[in-house]
Design an enzyme around this catalytic site. Structure first.
Site, PDB file in Angstrom:
ATOM      1  N   ARG A   1       0.548   6.090  13.385  1.00  0.00           N
ATOM      2  CA  ARG A   1       0.107   4.696  13.506  1.00  0.00           C
ATOM      3  C   ARG A   1       0.064   4.249  14.965  1.00  0.00           C
ATOM      4  NH1 ARG A   1       3.084   2.200   8.152  1.00  0.00           N
ATOM      5  NH2 ARG A   1       1.355   2.662   6.765  1.00  0.00           N
TER       6      ARG A   1
ATOM      7  N   GLY B   1      -1.663   0.426   0.900  1.00  0.00           N
ATOM      8  CA  GLY B   1      -2.047  -0.622  -0.038  1.00  0.00           C
ATOM      9  C   GLY B   1      -3.216  -1.487   0.421  1.00  0.00           C
TER      10      GLY B   1
ATOM     11  N   GLY C   1      -0.886   5.636   0.379  1.00  0.00           N
ATOM     12  CA  GLY C   1       0.190   6.341   1.066  1.00  0.00           C
ATOM     13  C   GLY C   1       0.369   7.781   0.610  1.00  0.00           C
TER      14      GLY C   1
ATOM     15  N   LYS D   1       1.542   4.137 -11.415  1.00  0.00           N
ATOM     16  CA  LYS D   1       1.522   2.943 -12.273  1.00  0.00           C
ATOM     17  C   LYS D   1       0.149   2.296 -12.358  1.00  0.00           C
ATOM     18  CE  LYS D   1       4.686   0.633 -10.096  1.00  0.00           C
ATOM     19  NZ  LYS D   1       5.664  -0.276  -9.564  1.00  0.00           N
TER      20      LYS D   1
HETATM   21  P1  ADP Z   1      -0.648   6.240  -3.542  1.00  0.00           P
HETATM   22  O1  ADP Z   1       0.547   6.048  -2.632  1.00  0.00           O
HETATM   23  O2  ADP Z   1      -1.583   7.292  -3.033  1.00  0.00           O
HETATM   24  O3  ADP Z   1      -1.345   4.959  -3.870  1.00  0.00           O
HETATM   25  P2  ADP Z   1       1.014   6.149  -5.882  1.00  0.00           P
HETATM   26  O4  ADP Z   1       2.112   5.589  -5.067  1.00  0.00           O
HETATM   27  O5  ADP Z   1       0.340   5.277  -6.868  1.00  0.00           O
HETATM   28  O6  ADP Z   1      -0.085   6.815  -4.929  1.00  0.00           O
HETATM   29  O7  ADP Z   1       1.582   7.387  -6.725  1.00  0.00           O
HETATM   30  C1  ADP Z   1       2.092   8.524  -6.130  1.00  0.00           C
HETATM   31  C2  ADP Z   1       3.250   9.092  -6.878  1.00  0.00           C
HETATM   32  O8  ADP Z   1       2.933   9.294  -8.259  1.00  0.00           O
HETATM   33  C3  ADP Z   1       3.620  10.453  -6.325  1.00  0.00           C
HETATM   34  O9  ADP Z   1       4.952  10.402  -5.880  1.00  0.00           O
HETATM   35  C4  ADP Z   1       3.456  11.408  -7.517  1.00  0.00           C
HETATM   36  O10 ADP Z   1       4.470  12.388  -7.576  1.00  0.00           O
HETATM   37  C5  ADP Z   1       3.566  10.484  -8.689  1.00  0.00           C
HETATM   38  N1  ADP Z   1       2.906  11.034  -9.891  1.00  0.00           N
HETATM   39  C6  ADP Z   1       1.592  11.147 -10.105  1.00  0.00           C
HETATM   40  N2  ADP Z   1       1.361  11.697 -11.295  1.00  0.00           N
HETATM   41  C7  ADP Z   1       2.559  11.945 -11.853  1.00  0.00           C
HETATM   42  C8  ADP Z   1       2.988  12.514 -13.104  1.00  0.00           C
HETATM   43  N3  ADP Z   1       2.106  12.932 -13.992  1.00  0.00           N
HETATM   44  N4  ADP Z   1       4.312  12.601 -13.320  1.00  0.00           N
HETATM   45  C9  ADP Z   1       5.202  12.164 -12.409  1.00  0.00           C
HETATM   46  N5  ADP Z   1       4.862  11.630 -11.237  1.00  0.00           N
HETATM   47  C10 ADP Z   1       3.558  11.523 -10.948  1.00  0.00           C
HETATM   48 MG    MG Z   2       2.544   5.335  -3.025  1.00  0.00          MG
END
Ligand code: ADP
Ligand code: MG
Length: 395
Positions: free
Chosen positions: A36, A375, A352, A200
């Site tokens: 960053r 985000g 992230g 989620k």
């Molecule tokens: P980002 O930061 O890219 O927006 P998220 O924070 O929404 O992504 O989600 C990332 C997390 O979700 C990771 O730590 C990953 O391990 C977890 N994850 C994704 N699919 C699964 C799954 N099927 N079971 C358990 N954890 C999962």
């Molecule tokens: Mg995340």
């Protein structure tokens, strides 16, 4: 409406307040990832004809000074990267700052202490935020915002100071993020593919609602998919899922048929027997067993999704397809990342953990854009704008 950038104004000799995002990981005073700070260098270097005051937040101090969250290590790192001294002031408003600014020469760079050491930065009370913003803006004339990652929220150092400074323009990083994500948001529907995963549905619901009507196909993976499975009455065993996610997935599944036809769910999964011997197995979507935890999309889904991604004209991807931090559950995420890399269309990764996955897999340089914003990229795509950008001067 396009916003003015630092190239559209002449700030020579002025005291410029520049909001950067130096919210870097620091452990025991050592910065473990300076991405960053590096990302803000073009703007900082371009402003070498000004007296530059940099401000940022770091972590979540409780509106009071907390040595754990001092920006001091960032001043040191920035100084190394710029090859010139960067003065650090252990406050962000008040007499210490005023005295330091009075001594500045054109070309000097000064980093202020964490803006979240004051409750006014994030205050819900408008007058309290406004009063703090006025203090923060006091030593400066102009405002440059280069903190894309913070642009989604109304905060004193993001939106508040614009009331007291003029001009208010975007830096190079902000400009790049906004132009890349605008291109995604305004992509022609034909050939526009959105890949969403992660933990989620609640984190992504606004983006699903915003992009489903705008895209040709939306590919759902990650634990988020299991919420859709459960909403359809399918067995998901011990897989990661919350009641809130199921409720939101149900809401999406009640959309009209045309919208729903764009939404693809996994056809198979990679699961683990967490109730027993921890064996792993592939299963069709309707074959998840009680006591098993579906931790990744299966090989058929990976192939199906990868084929769609490779043929896309525009791809936006957020959220890992599975529990990629733990092998062998990284293959779905790897498959999507590779397909994105092979896709000749315009492709952007934001979020992230998805960015961490792509970086870890050494595929970041195969993408047209990897958003630094986490985000903020989702917030942008949920509505096509960000409050922190809206308040800057129009072109
Ligand atoms: P980002 O930061 O890219 O927006 P998220 O924070 O929404 O992504 O989600 C990332 C997390 O979700 C990771 O730590 C990953 O391990 C977890 N994850 C994704 N699919 C699964 C799954 N099927 N079971 C358990 N954890 C999962
Ligand atoms: Mg995340």
């Amino acid at each position: 409406m396009a916003k003015k950038s630092i190239q559209d104004v002449d700030l020579t000799g002025q005291v410029v307040l520049c909001r950067v995002d130096f919210n870097v990981p620091i452990k025991d005073g050592v910065i473990s990832d300076d991405t960053r700070i590096r990302a803000s260098l073009p703007t900082i270097q371009y402003l070498a004809n000004t007296k530059l005051l940099l401000c940022s937040h770091l972590g979540r101090p409780e509106g009071a000074p907390d040595p754990k969250y001092t920006l001091a290590p960032c001043a040191e790192r920035l100084s190394e990267l710029l090859g010139k001294p960067v003065r650090f002031v252990d406050d962000c408003v008040g007499p210490k700052v005023a005295a330091a600014v009075a001594e500045m020469q054109v070309g000097d760079v000064l980093l202020l202490e964490n803006v979240r050491f004051y409750p006014g930065e994030t205050a819900k009370d408008k007058d309290q935020m406004r009063a703090f913003a006025e203090q923060l803006a006091a030593p400066a004339q102009a405002f440059v915002d280069d903190a894309f990652g913070s642009a989604a929220k109304k905060q004193a150092s993001v939106t508040g100071v614009t009331e007291f400074l003029s001009p208010c323009v975007q830096g190079f990083l902000m400009e790049k993020e906004v132009s890349m994500l605008s291109r995604v948001y305004n992509a022609p529907q034909e050939g526009f593919v959105v890949v969403l995963g992660g933990a989620k549905v609640a984190d992504k619901i606004d983006v699903i609602k915003s992009l489903l009507p705008r895209c040709e196909k939306m590919l759902i993976g990650g634990a988020m998919a299991w919420a859709f499975f459960r909403a359809k009455g399918m067995e998901i065993g011990e897989s990661l899922c919350s009641d809130e996610s199921v409720q939101l997935a149900t809401e999406i599944l009640n959309s009209d048929a045309e919208l729903l036809s764009k939404l693809l769910l996994p056809v198979d999964v990679h699961m683990q027997n967490v109730a027993g011997d921890h064996a792993t197995a592939f299963a069709p979507a309707d074959g998840i067993l009680p006591g098993w935890d579906a931790q990744d999309i299966g090989p058929e889904t990976t192939k199906l999704y990868a084929d769609i991604v490779r043929q896309a004209r525009t791809v936006f991807w957020n959220g890992p397809m599975g529990h990629f931090e733990q092998k062998p559950f990284d293959t779905g995420t790897l498959g999507i990342a590779q397909a994105m890399g092979e896709c000749p269309g315009f492709n952007v990764v934001g979020g992230g953990d998805s960015v961490a996955a792509v970086t870890q897999m050494d595929l970041a340089d195969k993408m047209d854009h990897v958003s630094t914003g986490g985000g903020a990229s989702l917030e942008f795509l949920a509505s096509g704008s960000l409050v922190g950008v809206d308040v800057l001067d129009d072109k």
